[in-house]
Design a protein around this motif. Structure first.
Motif, short mmCIF file in Angstrom:
data_model
loop_
_atom_site.label_atom_id
_atom_site.label_comp_id
_atom_site.label_asym_id
_atom_site.label_seq_id
_atom_site.Cartn_x
_atom_site.Cartn_y
_atom_site.Cartn_z
N PRO A 328 -2.68 -11.35 -37.59
CA PRO A 328 -4.10 -11.52 -37.25
C PRO A 328 -4.40 -10.97 -35.85
O PRO A 328 -3.63 -11.20 -34.91
N GLU A 329 -5.50 -10.25 -35.71
CA GLU A 329 -5.93 -9.65 -34.44
C GLU A 329 -4.86 -8.72 -33.85
O GLU A 329 -4.89 -8.39 -32.67
N GLY A 330 -3.91 -8.30 -34.69
CA GLY A 330 -2.81 -7.47 -34.20
C GLY A 330 -3.20 -6.03 -33.93
O GLY A 330 -2.50 -5.33 -33.18
N ALA A 331 -4.31 -5.57 -34.54
CA ALA A 331 -4.71 -4.17 -34.38
C ALA A 331 -4.98 -3.84 -32.91
O ALA A 331 -4.60 -2.77 -32.42
N LYS A 332 -5.62 -4.77 -32.21
CA LYS A 332 -5.91 -4.54 -30.79
C LYS A 332 -4.77 -5.04 -29.89
O LYS A 332 -4.57 -4.52 -28.80
N ALA A 333 -4.04 -6.05 -30.36
CA ALA A 333 -3.02 -6.68 -29.51
C ALA A 333 -1.79 -5.79 -29.33
O ALA A 333 -1.10 -5.88 -28.31
N TYR A 334 -1.52 -4.88 -30.32
CA TYR A 334 -0.27 -4.12 -30.28
C TYR A 334 -0.52 -2.62 -30.29
O TYR A 334 -1.15 -2.09 -31.22
N SER A 335 0.02 -1.97 -29.28
CA SER A 335 -0.06 -0.51 -29.20
C SER A 335 1.10 0.10 -29.98
O SER A 335 2.05 -0.59 -30.38
N ARG A 336 1.01 1.42 -30.19
CA ARG A 336 2.09 2.13 -30.89
C ARG A 336 3.41 1.97 -30.14
O ARG A 336 4.47 1.78 -30.73
N LYS A 337 3.35 2.01 -28.81
CA LYS A 337 4.56 1.87 -27.99
C LYS A 337 5.20 0.51 -28.20
O LYS A 337 6.42 0.38 -28.31
N HIS A 338 4.37 -0.53 -28.27
CA HIS A 338 4.88 -1.89 -28.47
C HIS A 338 5.52 -2.01 -29.85
O HIS A 338 6.57 -2.64 -30.02
N ILE A 339 4.89 -1.38 -30.85
CA ILE A 339 5.43 -1.43 -32.21
C ILE A 339 6.77 -0.69 -32.29
O ILE A 339 7.70 -1.12 -32.98
N GLU A 340 6.89 0.40 -31.56
CA GLU A 340 8.17 1.13 -31.52
C GLU A 340 9.26 0.26 -30.90
O GLU A 340 10.43 0.33 -31.30
N LYS A 341 8.88 -0.57 -29.94
CA LYS A 341 9.85 -1.50 -29.34
C LYS A 341 10.30 -2.54 -30.37
O LYS A 341 11.48 -2.93 -30.42
N MET A 342 9.35 -2.98 -31.21
CA MET A 342 9.70 -3.92 -32.28
C MET A 342 10.75 -3.31 -33.20
O MET A 342 11.66 -3.99 -33.68
N GLN A 343 10.61 -2.01 -33.47
CA GLN A 343 11.56 -1.32 -34.34
C GLN A 343 12.97 -1.39 -33.77
O GLN A 343 13.94 -1.59 -34.50
N GLU A 344 13.09 -1.27 -32.46
CA GLU A 344 14.41 -1.37 -31.83
C GLU A 344 15.01 -2.75 -32.05
O GLU A 344 16.22 -2.89 -32.26
N TYR A 345 14.15 -3.79 -32.00
CA TYR A 345 14.64 -5.15 -32.18
C TYR A 345 15.24 -5.37 -33.57
O TYR A 345 16.24 -6.07 -33.72
N ILE A 346 14.62 -4.78 -34.60
CA ILE A 346 15.08 -5.07 -35.97
C ILE A 346 16.20 -4.15 -36.42
O ILE A 346 16.73 -4.33 -37.52
N GLU A 347 16.59 -3.20 -35.59
CA GLU A 347 17.73 -2.35 -35.94
C GLU A 347 19.01 -3.17 -36.05
O GLU A 347 19.94 -2.81 -36.77
N ARG A 348 19.07 -4.30 -35.32
CA ARG A 348 20.26 -5.15 -35.36
C ARG A 348 20.48 -5.73 -36.76
O ARG A 348 21.59 -6.14 -37.11
#
Length: 589
Positions: A328-348
């Motif tokens: 919810p409200e994530g469209a404005k809360a998260y930039s592409r850069k932040h989402i790319e950081k999330m991707q690094e987290y789930i690589e584990r």
């Protein structure tokens, strides 16, 4: 010896007006205003303001002015109304007009200031843990832990349970976490093991006829540490005879209700909700789901099975899954850069990528948007009940990778976006567990709980053919995304226990070598039985609103399993080792 103290500092309120009181405590702060000296006196219950004025005489004024932080004092004085009320303090309506100050012990140079927002390093605070424990937040946490224990004992006593202590020195059973071993001086070359739990002893107590047992048990596991784990910990242990799952759960719920009422003043509604293990994993990506917020994981295989986005369609074709969460409200809360950081987290967790799309003004945008057809768009809006402003995060992979990845993101985002409150307590039972789980490290199937867990009826049949498909008669109690405790119906028949050992790769000889005493007992009139254990440290941590069980443990170990204050573990001298016929051989690696 009679207690000279009238009451604790934090309890001196208007009920003591115009009375002379005797107080003991530590000096928190001294303020000299020339004709007045104010002393903040602290003990475990709080702070009270003490005042010394010129009418009290120069000697008392000088005594007050000479005090330093953490000096230990006895003070006698008259309780009177404050001229300037402090509404933020329980004692803020009054002050104590000192008539006598006796310094019981002066404090030397402090390594850090005793206050909740202390800036000293963790290592320094643990080296001087006795100082760290003077901080009000830690004292409140340990007092709360004590209240939890009081409620637990009262509940079990009223319910007819018998408190029985089991041995600390036991036998090593190398399954699961590593044992802490204790060498025997009398039997050189032989070792006791500190208990990882009282599991076998409490089952044997059922065979002895003690049909309702409980214990506040100290347990030990030599494992890597996290914020909610310690090498030594305390569990609330219970075992019963002649009860099924619902019977154990009913007693557990009664216990939780009493603790929550007595300690937090909260009345929880019973019965607690239940969710199957499969649903917990599919919807929440975790076998310990945090259900204080929604944001469920949603399956999208039917929408994307024919998608032109080959990452999705080929994953589905190869037996994988495409699933997503809507933030919810994530469209404005998260930039592409932040989402790319999330991707690094789930690589584990083995995830190869994280796709996303934002839903704003009735349309999707982002890298995946061009592959979302008009039909798929309508289905996504309906399935997630999209209103606008959401961020959809997609993972396409095998089932476990998808569950682990989205489960992690779901909870991390909720905490990051303040979707949850530490004052909200959501209990849930997770039931119908698999009997086995695959250990990637050892490349073999292991017991999901322990090897004494009873399979369900179909699972008993599967033990000799396809044991990895069997389900257990087990249940976990979860609170706010933490496993609070777990239990099961136990195996009470020798033939089933032998089948279980065989499914785990035990030969008959090995089974008898490690568990012969249990197998013999099961053959001598053993009753059906079941039980559960709750992690007291974790429960106290959650009720105290802390993020680490070290904050509700008086003298914890650090993340390296060492204790800086006493410097343990530590080497012992050669004479002690020689007496035990032990020699330290350094690892050549």
């Amino acid at each position: 010896m009679m207690d000279k103290r009238t009451d604790y500092c934090g309890n001196i309120t208007e009920k003591y007006l115009d009375q002379e009181v005797t107080l003991f405590g530590w000096v928190q702060k001294v303020r000299n205003l020339g004709n007045l000296v104010f002393i903040d006196l602290r003990d475990r219950e709080g702070i009270v303001q003490v005042v010394v004025n010129q009418d009290s005489g120069k000697e008392l004024m000088d005594e007050a002015d000479s005090l330093s932080s953490e000096d230990v004092v006895e003070i006698k004085g008259l309780v009177r109304k404050r001229s300037s009320v402090n509404p933020d303090m329980k004692t803020g309506q009054i002050e104590v007009d000192a008539k006598m100050i006796d310094v019981l012990n002066h404090a030397g140079q402090l390594p850090f200031e005793v206050k909740d927002d202390v800036t000293a390093s963790e290592q320094t605070r643990w080296k001087y843990r006795y100082l760290d424990l003077r901080r009000p937040s830690l004292q409140k946490a340990l007092i709360m832990r004590s209240k939890i224990l009081t409620a637990i004992h009262a509940y079990f006593d009223q319910a007819g349970f018998i408190n029985i202590e089991t041995p600390i020195l036991g036998k090593s059973t190398p399954e699961g976490a590593r044992d802490y071993l204790v060498p025997s001086r009398i039997y050189p070359g032989s070792f006791y093991a500190l208990p990882q739990s009282p599991q076998l002893f409490k089952q044997l107590l059922m065979g002895a006829g003690f049909d309702k047992y409980y214990q506040i048990a100290r347990c030990f596991r030599d494992e890597d540490l996290r914020g909610d784990r310690q090498p030594e910990f305390t569990q609330v242990d219970l075992e019963t005879s002649f009860l099924d799952e619902e019977g154990v759960q009913e007693y557990t719920e009664g216990l939780l209700k009493k603790v929550m009422h007595d300690v937090k003043g909260i009345d929880i509604k019973l019965p607690l909700p239940r969710i199957t293990w499969d649903d917990a994993m599919n919807y929440y990506g975790s076998d310990k789901p945090d259900m204080r917020f929604d944001m469920k994981i949603t399956d999208l295989n039917d929408i994307f099975k024919d998608s032109e986005f080959k990452v999705f369609s080929s994953t589905i074709e190869n037996g994988g899954f495409v699933r997503a969460i809507a933030v919810p409200e994530g469209a404005k809360a998260y930039s592409r850069k932040h989402i790319e950081k999330m991707q690094e987290y789930i690589e584990r967790f083995g995830a190869k990528g994280l796709a996303f799309a934002k839903f704003e003004n009735g349309a999707f945008s982002g890298p995946v948007a061009k592959f979302i057809t008009e039909e798929a768009s309508s289905k996504l809006v309906e399935r997630f009940n999209l209103k606008g402003g959401e961020l959809l995060l997609f993972v396409a992979d095998q089932w476990k990778v998808v569950c682990d990845s989205l489960g992690y993101l779901r909870r991390a985002i909720a905490l990051e976006q303040n979707m949850v409150s530490k004052d909200d307590y959501h209990f849930v039972w997770v039931v119908d567990w698999p009997l086995f789980e695959y250990d990637e490290g050892d490349k073999r199937w292991i017991a999901a709980h322990h090897p004494f867990t009873m399979p369900d009826d179909k699972g008993i049949e599967l033990l000799e053919t396809e044991p990895h498909k069997a389900h257990a008669r087990s249940y976990d109690i979860v609170l706010n995304g933490y496993e609070l405790g777990g239990g099961s119906i136990r195996i009470h028949k020798k033939d089933i226990q032998m089948k279980m050992f065989k499914a785990l790769g035990f030969t008959e000889e090995r089974a008898y070598a490690q568990f012969g005493f249990l197998l013999d007992a099961l053959d001598l009139g053993f009753p059906p039985h079941a039980g559960l254990a709750i992690g007291l440290d974790r429960f106290a941590m959650l009720l105290a609103g802390k993020d680490n069980i070290r904050d509700v443990t008086a003298f914890p170990k650090n993340s390296n399993a060492s204790e800086p204050m006493m410097k343990s573990p530590s080497p012992v001298d050669d004479e002690q080792l020689a007496e035990l016929e032990i020699k330290h051989v350094p690892n050549k690696d």
